[in-house]
Every structure is written in C-alpha cells, then in structure tokens.
Design a protein around this motif. Structure first.
Motif, PDB file in Angstrom:
ATOM      1  N   GLN A   1      -2.414 -21.166 -33.697  1.00 47.11           N
ATOM      2  CA  GLN A   1      -3.528 -22.085 -33.474  1.00 47.11           C
ATOM      3  C   GLN A   1      -4.874 -21.391 -33.707  1.00 47.11           C
ATOM      4  N   THR A   2      -4.990 -20.153 -33.211  1.00 47.69           N
ATOM      5  CA  THR A   2      -6.245 -19.416 -33.390  1.00 47.69           C
ATOM      6  C   THR A   2      -6.544 -19.212 -34.862  1.00 47.69           C
ATOM      7  N   THR A   3      -5.530 -18.842 -35.635  1.00 49.60           N
ATOM      8  CA  THR A   3      -5.712 -18.642 -37.073  1.00 49.60           C
ATOM      9  C   THR A   3      -6.135 -19.929 -37.768  1.00 49.60           C
ATOM     10  N   GLU A   4      -5.483 -21.018 -37.423  1.00 51.98           N
ATOM     11  CA  GLU A   4      -5.828 -22.310 -38.039  1.00 51.98           C
ATOM     12  C   GLU A   4      -7.284 -22.672 -37.771  1.00 51.98           C
ATOM     13  N   LEU A   5      -7.708 -22.527 -36.520  1.00 52.66           N
ATOM     14  CA  LEU A   5      -9.064 -22.932 -36.166  1.00 52.66           C
ATOM     15  C   LEU A   5     -10.115 -22.023 -36.793  1.00 52.66           C
ATOM     16  N   LEU A   6      -9.861 -20.710 -36.786  1.00 54.32           N
ATOM     17  CA  LEU A   6     -10.842 -19.785 -37.346  1.00 54.32           C
ATOM     18  C   LEU A   6     -10.968 -19.920 -38.862  1.00 54.32           C
ATOM     19  N   ASN A   7      -9.945 -20.495 -39.487  1.00 56.02           N
ATOM     20  CA  ASN A   7     -10.002 -20.723 -40.933  1.00 56.02           C
ATOM     21  C   ASN A   7     -10.366 -22.157 -41.292  1.00 56.02           C
ATOM     22  N   GLY A   8     -10.784 -22.919 -40.294  1.00 51.95           N
ATOM     23  CA  GLY A   8     -11.275 -24.264 -40.548  1.00 51.95           C
ATOM     24  C   GLY A   8     -10.212 -25.254 -40.970  1.00 51.95           C
ATOM     25  N   ARG A   9      -8.960 -24.981 -40.611  1.00 54.20           N
ATOM     26  CA  ARG A   9      -7.883 -25.879 -40.994  1.00 54.20           C
ATOM     27  C   ARG A   9      -7.546 -26.813 -39.832  1.00 54.20           C
ATOM     28  N   PRO A  10      -7.042 -28.006 -40.120  1.00 52.84           N
ATOM     29  CA  PRO A  10      -6.681 -28.940 -39.050  1.00 52.84           C
ATOM     30  C   PRO A  10      -5.553 -28.380 -38.192  1.00 52.84           C
ATOM     31  N   LEU A  11      -5.628 -28.656 -36.912  1.00 54.50           N
ATOM     32  CA  LEU A  11      -4.670 -28.082 -35.964  1.00 54.50           C
ATOM     33  C   LEU A  11      -3.654 -29.123 -35.520  1.00 54.50           C
ATOM     34  N   GLU A  12      -2.380 -28.734 -35.574  1.00 57.37           N
ATOM     35  CA  GLU A  12      -1.306 -29.580 -35.074  1.00 57.37           C
ATOM     36  C   GLU A  12      -0.569 -28.829 -33.964  1.00 57.37           C
ATOM     37  N   PRO A  13      -0.800 -29.170 -32.681  1.00 60.33           N
ATOM     38  CA  PRO A  13      -0.096 -28.487 -31.592  1.00 60.33           C
ATOM     39  C   PRO A  13       1.416 -28.671 -31.715  1.00 60.33           C
ATOM     40  N   ARG A  14       2.167 -27.636 -31.370  1.00 57.07           N
ATOM     41  CA  ARG A  14       3.623 -27.690 -31.449  1.00 57.07           C
ATOM     42  C   ARG A  14       4.255 -27.404 -30.090  1.00 57.07           C
ATOM     43  N   LEU A  15       4.165 -26.175 -29.639  1.00 58.11           N
ATOM     44  CA  LEU A  15       4.789 -25.825 -28.362  1.00 58.11           C
ATOM     45  C   LEU A  15       4.129 -26.540 -27.194  1.00 58.11           C
ATOM     46  N   PHE A  16       2.796 -26.619 -27.219  1.00 56.39           N
ATOM     47  CA  PHE A  16       2.036 -27.308 -26.190  1.00 56.39           C
ATOM     48  C   PHE A  16       1.720 -28.726 -26.659  1.00 56.39           C
ATOM     49  N   ASP A  17       1.388 -29.594 -25.716  1.00 53.59           N
ATOM     50  CA  ASP A  17       1.109 -30.979 -26.100  1.00 53.59           C
ATOM     51  C   ASP A  17      -0.322 -31.171 -26.596  1.00 53.59           C
ATOM     52  N   ARG A  18      -1.103 -30.093 -26.593  1.00 57.54           N
ATOM     53  CA  ARG A  18      -2.477 -30.167 -27.101  1.00 57.54           C
ATOM     54  C   ARG A  18      -2.941 -28.758 -27.442  1.00 57.54           C
ATOM     55  N   GLN A  19      -4.176 -28.631 -27.862  1.00 59.66           N
ATOM     56  CA  GLN A  19      -4.710 -27.325 -28.264  1.00 59.66           C
ATOM     57  C   GLN A  19      -4.753 -26.372 -27.078  1.00 59.66           C
ATOM     58  N   ILE A  20      -4.241 -25.154 -27.274  1.00 61.09           N
ATOM     59  CA  ILE A  20      -4.356 -24.100 -26.271  1.00 61.09           C
ATOM     60  C   ILE A  20      -5.387 -23.061 -26.691  1.00 61.09           C
ATOM     61  N   ALA A  21      -5.552 -22.824 -27.980  1.00 62.52           N
ATOM     62  CA  ALA A  21      -6.545 -21.854 -28.447  1.00 62.52           C
ATOM     63  C   ALA A  21      -7.940 -22.290 -28.016  1.00 62.52           C
ATOM     64  N   PHE A  22      -8.701 -21.368 -27.411  1.00 62.02           N
ATOM     65  CA  PHE A  22     -10.068 -21.629 -26.936  1.00 62.02           C
ATOM     66  C   PHE A  22     -10.112 -22.777 -25.923  1.00 62.02           C
ATOM     67  N   ASN A  23      -9.045 -22.932 -25.156  1.00 61.70           N
ATOM     68  CA  ASN A  23      -8.948 -24.060 -24.232  1.00 61.70           C
ATOM     69  C   ASN A  23      -8.201 -23.607 -22.981  1.00 61.70           C
ATOM     70  N   LEU A  24      -8.278 -24.410 -21.929  1.00 59.87           N
ATOM     71  CA  LEU A  24      -7.498 -24.214 -20.714  1.00 59.87           C
ATOM     72  C   LEU A  24      -6.700 -25.472 -20.444  1.00 59.87           C
ATOM     73  N   LEU A  25      -5.438 -25.299 -20.097  1.00 57.97           N
ATOM     74  CA  LEU A  25      -4.582 -26.433 -19.780  1.00 57.97           C
ATOM     75  C   LEU A  25      -4.291 -26.416 -18.280  1.00 57.97           C
ATOM     76  N   GLY A  26      -4.652 -27.479 -17.597  1.00 57.20           N
ATOM     77  CA  GLY A  26      -4.550 -27.534 -16.141  1.00 57.20           C
ATOM     78  C   GLY A  26      -3.168 -27.843 -15.617  1.00 57.20           C
ATOM     79  N   ARG A  27      -2.173 -27.669 -16.450  1.00 51.53           N
ATOM     80  CA  ARG A  27      -0.791 -27.899 -16.035  1.00 51.53           C
ATOM     81  C   ARG A  27       0.114 -26.998 -16.857  1.00 51.53           C
ATOM     82  N   VAL A  28       1.097 -26.369 -16.182  1.00 52.04           N
ATOM     83  CA  VAL A  28       2.062 -25.519 -16.865  1.00 52.04           C
ATOM     84  C   VAL A  28       3.446 -26.111 -16.635  1.00 52.04           C
TER      85      VAL A  28
END
Length: 336
Positions: free
Chosen positions: A174-201
């Motif tokens: 995810q970090t690589t995709e975002l830093l290269n300006g490419r669209p992000l598709e979350p896989r393992l998590f249900d939303r973006q984890i790079a540069f983010n916090l998820l309030g549920r594990v």
C-alpha cells in the motif's frame, strides 16, 4: 534425561516462528533434532539454524511422537487442530496463538509468574500470552505491592506484523502504491492502512469487542492473578511494521507514590525505564531488543490516584518468541 531435546516448531516460516528458531540458537537451547513444520503451502522452504538450512515439513504428516516439545507459532485453528495429537504423543506444548483455554494451557510470562509451573504435571501445556499482554504485565506486576488497582484502561497500537507476514507485505504494498501515485486497492484490510489508523483489529462480537481485546482482558487477569480486575481495552491497527505501543491508565484506590513507582519499574526484570524527559518508541528503542520499555510515567492531570504509562515492545521478539523460549527453559528445570 538426555542432554538435548528434540523439538518441533509449527509455523516455522512465519514471523514469530522464524524469530523463535533464531532465539533457540542465540540462547544455546539444548536442541537435538529440530523439526520445522508449516502448512502444505509453505512445506519445502528452508530456515537457517546453526549454519544449516533445514527444510520445512508438512505439519499434516508429522508424527509428534518424534519430539518432546512442540511450539505452536501458527494461528489458533492450527493449535486447536494439532494440540490433542501432541498431547497424546506425550509432548510438552507451548502455544503462542491463544488457541487453548486458560484452564488447559495457563498463560505464563517468564519474569512474572513462573510459579504456575509448580502446579502442573507432564505433559506440560503452557501458553505465551499475546504480545501486548506480555509488555503490560512486565510493567504492572512490579507495582502490585504499591498500587491497589481498581481499573485499567488500555489503548494498544499494534503493528501490521501482528497479522504475520501478510500484514507486513500489505503495508509495504500500500505504501508503495500511494507514494507512486497509483490507485490503492486494500486486500488484507478492509480499507487503507498505509498512513492511517484503524480503530478495530479483527471482527467484533455482538457487544462490539474484538477477539484480541477479550483475550487481553483474560490474560491480564490471569497472569497478574487478579480475576476481578476491571479492564477496558481498545486495539488499534497502526501503519507500523513491528513493535507494540501501549498507552496504559491505571486507576488506583489510593494516591500514587510516584517515586516508589519509578523505583520499582527501574528494578523490574525484562523492563527498562526511560528517563522522565524522554519517551520510548518502537523504532530506535524496542525493536530487536529483549526488554520492553516504559516511559512517560506520571499521575493524572487532576487525579492523584491515576497512573499513566507509555510502553513499547518488540511484538515478535520480546512479546512472543523470546517468552516462549524462556518458558521452554523453565520446563527444562521442571524435568522436561
């Protein structure tokens, strides 16, 4: 008793399993034959041990009668599937997944409650608590003579490696995709984890609590031997590869003696107290170390009965693999 012990490690290709094998070598554990096991998908890979590359076998085909001790470093389902086979073969068992009930495999932290082993019989079954619980009890147990706890409040910021190699790979991708300006598709998590916090594990139950949150409550109560302790836990997934970061608020029934607390933490085994004007972090302090770090030790803003702590620890090494190996060392003293 022979001078060496034949051992199996289930989950040997995972982050914790690999670290466990490394620590067995570092600490000179008396390993005879080391059997590295994993699922069919990982069988055939190799792991280095004592200048040799050992091939990983398929756990489905393994005869546990070949070993005296087995570490379960895979998921809960794997432990539940194979633990009965290990026990039937007479193996001692150390589980790191939380897959066995407390009454069957008590949670033990080597520095805190090794006396639990005195009441057990062979074949021994132990569990190493979840890594955040290990870090917290290292800081809380030394305070038992000083603080009568009424309530613990915990916010546990967990790294993606708490989900194994898949979590590390997903954050990196995810970090690589975002830093290269490419669209992000979350896989393992249900939303973006790079540069983010998820309030549920993990998934939550009908009351809104995640499985790990309930596990931490149970393990804190057992290891600290305070079954009635009130604990509130919130687990947060952080965009960090390795290392637990924990904000702990302790509500006591009396005013906190801060100098006495600091002195107790300074002398506590497995723990390092950071100077008052500093703050420990996972990067630069905890990762790769064999102790947990505690800092920002202070009373409440307007409540002398409140104690606040900040704790960091390497979730893979200190919080998981090292404690498991230390438990095995305790079993040797018991006659393994």
């Amino acid at each position: 008793m022979s001078s060496v012990i034949d051992i199996a490690v289930v989950g040997a290709t995972g982050t914790v399993g690999t670290a466990l094998v490394e620590i067995l070598e570092e600490r000179g554990f008396p390993v005879g034959q080391l059997h590295l096991l994993a699922s069919a998908a990982s069988a055939g890979k190799s792991v280095s041990f004592r200048e040799r590359n050992l091939r990983v076998g398929n756990v489905e085909a393994f005869d546990f009668g070949r070993v005296r001790l087995v570490f379960f470093a895979a998921g809960e389902a794997v432990t539940r599937q194979y633990a009965s086979q290990a026990r039937a073969a007479g193996c001692a068992l150390i589980d790191l997944s939380g897959g066995l009930p407390l009454r069957q495999a008590p949670r033990v932290v080597a520095e805190i409650n090794p006396h639990v082993l005195q009441g057990l019989e062979a074949p021994w079954q132990l569990s190493s608590p979840a890594s955040p619980a290990v870090a917290m009890v290292l800081a809380l147990a030394p305070l038992r003579p000083l603080v009568q706890w009424r309530h613990l409040g915990v916010t546990a910021c967990l790294p993606v490696s708490s989900l194994g190699r898949a979590g590390v790979a997903e954050l990196a991708r995810q970090t690589t995709e975002l830093l290269n300006g490419r669209p992000l598709e979350p896989r393992l998590f249900d939303r973006q984890i790079a540069f983010n916090l998820l309030g549920r594990v993990g998934e939550t139950d009908a009351a809104g609590h995640a499985r790990l949150e309930r596990r931490l409550v149970e393990e804190l109560r057992q290891v600290l031997e305070v079954p009635e302790l009130k604990v509130a836990v919130t687990c947060v997934m952080a965009p960090v590869f390795f290392g637990d970061s924990l904000s702990l608020a302790v509500q006591a029934s009396q005013a906190i003696d801060l100098p006495a607390v600091q002195a107790a933490l300074q002398q506590a085994p497995g723990l390092e107290l950071i100077e008052p004007d500093d703050c420990p972090t996972v990067i630069g302090d905890a990762v790769g170390q064999d102790v947990a770090y505690v800092g920002r030790v202070r009373t409440g803003v307007d409540d002398a009965c409140e104690l606040n702590l900040w704790i960091t620890s390497d979730n893979v090494r200190k919080g998981s693999a090292l404690n498991a190996v230390q438990l095995a060392e305790l079993l040797i003293k018991q006659g393994l």
